[in-house]
Design a protein around this motif. Structure first.
Motif, PDB file in Angstrom:
ATOM      1  N   VAL A 156       0.845  -1.208   0.000  1.00 24.60           N
ATOM      2  CA  VAL A 156       0.000   0.000   0.000  1.00 24.60           C
ATOM      3  C   VAL A 156       0.878   1.256   0.000  1.00 24.60           C
ATOM      4  CG1 VAL A 156      -1.640   1.351   1.378  1.00 24.60           C
ATOM      5  CG2 VAL A 156      -1.988  -1.111   1.080  1.00 24.60           C
ATOM      6  N   ILE A 157       1.953   1.212   0.778  1.00 25.89           N
ATOM      7  CA  ILE A 157       2.878   2.355   0.818  1.00 25.89           C
ATOM      8  C   ILE A 157       3.492   2.578  -0.561  1.00 25.89           C
ATOM      9  CG2 ILE A 157       5.116   3.129   1.711  1.00 25.89           C
ATOM     10  CD1 ILE A 157       4.305   1.755   4.389  1.00 25.89           C
ATOM     11  N   SER A 207       1.240   4.303  -2.742  1.00 23.49           N
ATOM     12  CA  SER A 207       0.864   5.656  -2.306  1.00 23.49           C
ATOM     13  C   SER A 207       2.000   6.659  -2.384  1.00 23.49           C
ATOM     14  CB  SER A 207       0.352   5.608  -0.855  1.00 23.49           C
ATOM     15  OG  SER A 207      -0.642   4.648  -0.703  1.00 23.49           O
ATOM     16  N   ASP A 236       1.609   9.902  -4.383  1.00 20.99           N
ATOM     17  CA  ASP A 236       0.583  10.728  -3.765  1.00 20.99           C
ATOM     18  C   ASP A 236       1.133  11.437  -2.524  1.00 20.99           C
ATOM     19  OD1 ASP A 236      -2.001  11.662  -3.730  1.00 20.99           O
ATOM     20  OD2 ASP A 236      -2.688  10.100  -2.352  1.00 20.99           O
ATOM     21  N   LEU A 237       1.874  10.693  -1.720  1.00 20.93           N
ATOM     22  CA  LEU A 237       2.439  11.261  -0.494  1.00 20.93           C
ATOM     23  C   LEU A 237       3.445  12.358  -0.822  1.00 20.93           C
ATOM     24  CD1 LEU A 237       2.972   7.953   1.542  1.00 20.93           C
ATOM     25  CD2 LEU A 237       1.157   9.650   1.829  1.00 20.93           C
ATOM     26  N   GLN A 293      -6.180  -3.998   2.623  1.00 21.68           N
ATOM     27  CA  GLN A 293      -5.380  -2.946   1.993  1.00 21.68           C
ATOM     28  C   GLN A 293      -6.244  -1.732   1.657  1.00 21.68           C
ATOM     29  OE1 GLN A 293      -3.502  -5.518  -0.991  1.00 21.68           O
ATOM     30  NE2 GLN A 293      -1.526  -5.043  -0.038  1.00 21.68           N
ATOM     31  N   LEU A 335      -5.511   2.059   2.732  1.00 21.85           N
ATOM     32  CA  LEU A 335      -5.560   3.171   1.763  1.00 21.85           C
ATOM     33  C   LEU A 335      -6.498   4.281   2.241  1.00 21.85           C
ATOM     34  CD1 LEU A 335      -5.679   1.813  -1.889  1.00 21.85           C
ATOM     35  CD2 LEU A 335      -4.114   3.517  -0.955  1.00 21.85           C
ATOM     36  N   LEU A 339      -4.760   6.155   5.030  1.00 18.59           N
ATOM     37  CA  LEU A 339      -3.682   7.005   4.508  1.00 18.59           C
ATOM     38  C   LEU A 339      -4.256   8.224   3.793  1.00 18.59           C
ATOM     39  CD1 LEU A 339      -0.947   4.608   3.054  1.00 18.59           C
ATOM     40  CD2 LEU A 339      -0.978   5.823   5.237  1.00 18.59           C
ATOM     41  N   ARG A 340      -5.260   7.967   2.965  1.00 22.15           N
ATOM     42  CA  ARG A 340      -5.906   9.050   2.207  1.00 22.15           C
ATOM     43  C   ARG A 340      -6.465  10.117   3.167  1.00 22.15           C
ATOM     44  NH1 ARG A 340      -4.797  11.188  -2.172  1.00 22.15           N
ATOM     45  NH2 ARG A 340      -5.318  13.091  -1.083  1.00 22.15           N
TER      46      ARG A 340
END
Ligand SMILES: Nc1ncnc2c1ncn2[C@@H]1O[C@H](COP(=O)(O)OP(=O)(O)OP(=O)(O)O)[C@@H](O)[C@H]1O
Ligand SMILES: [Mg+2]
Length: 209
Positions: free
Chosen positions: A52-53, A56, A59-60, A86, A90, A93-94
């Motif tokens: 997942v990281i 992402s 995006d991060l 997952q 997400l 994190l979002r």
């Protein structure tokens, strides 16, 4: 009375917009729930989080978020649906990124951690340095369609909670000592470590049905 054309136009616009919104919601719910059946497999949450990281990172970076991962490499394996778990990560994190979007006076620090919980459980934590939660929001967070975002649907957390509950776990939020919020979920495990279960990752569990 004269027909209020502007009013009618605005009403039509709203109906179309709400229609799109409803269609969006339905599409997302369908994608999450019925596209594929709930699959039960052995899931190492650290491995799942790493994926997942990786997905992402762009995006991060784009949002100037500083990611710190504290992933334990000996977390017990859980029985569950890897993709759904997952999806929960997400969503968290979002939300964390969204919560830090207006933060400019401190690092946009996001910590993702996995760890053993108790003797055979596993916990995943997502900690942000964002706007934080007031008590009112705190009580509604997990309600379906509760959102404070102009483009939000308010379904991320309610879906996430139902996914975690289907894994016999729990998902909760708590305010940080400093700025921001920490979300976490914990799931009871099968009582074997990821290393022990190597090679069994994708084999479906025998559920007896
Ligand atoms: N990390 C966070 N910090 C502060 N508030 C949060 C955080 N995560 C969620 N919230 C609050 O909870 C609300 C609900 O979150 P949820 O993920 O369910 O919906 P959403 O993010 O608004 O929309 P979406 O359906 O796209 O996920 C958010 O609108 C926000 O007000
Ligand atoms: Mg969300």
């Amino acid at each position: 009375d004269p027909i209020n054309v502007d009013g009618a136009r605005e009403t039509v616009r709203r109906i179309i917009r709400d229609g799109n919104r409803a269609a969006d919601v339905i599409a997302r719910l369908r994608a999450l729930f019925s596209r594929r059946a709930f699959t039960l497999e052995r899931v190492d949450l650290t491995e799942a989080a790493l994926e997942v990281i990786a997905l992402s990172l762009n995006d991060l970076q784009r949002n100037r978020v500083v990611l710190e991962s504290e992933l334990a490499d000996d977390v017990p394996v859980v029985a569950g649906d890897r993709v759904q778990l997952q999806q929960v990560m997400l969503n968290l994190l979002r939300n964390a990124v969204d919560a830090m979007i207006d933060v400019d006076d401190r690092p946009r620090r996001l910590v993702i951690r996995t760890e053993r919980e108790g003797t055979d459980g596993v916990r995943l934590t997502v900690r942000d340095a964002g706007v934080g939660l007031d008590r009112q929001t705190m009580n509604k967070l997990f309600d379906a369609f509760f959102t404070t975002k102009s483009d939000g649907m308010g379904i991320g957390l309610s879906i996430s909670r139902s996914i975690i509950e289907r894994h016999h776990g729990r998902l909760w939020a708590e305010p940080n000592d400093g700025p921001g919020t920490t979300f976490a979920f914990s799931i009871p495990s099968l009582g074997v470590t990821g290393a022990d279960a190597m090679g069994l990752q994708s084999r479906p569990l025998d559920t007896g049905d």
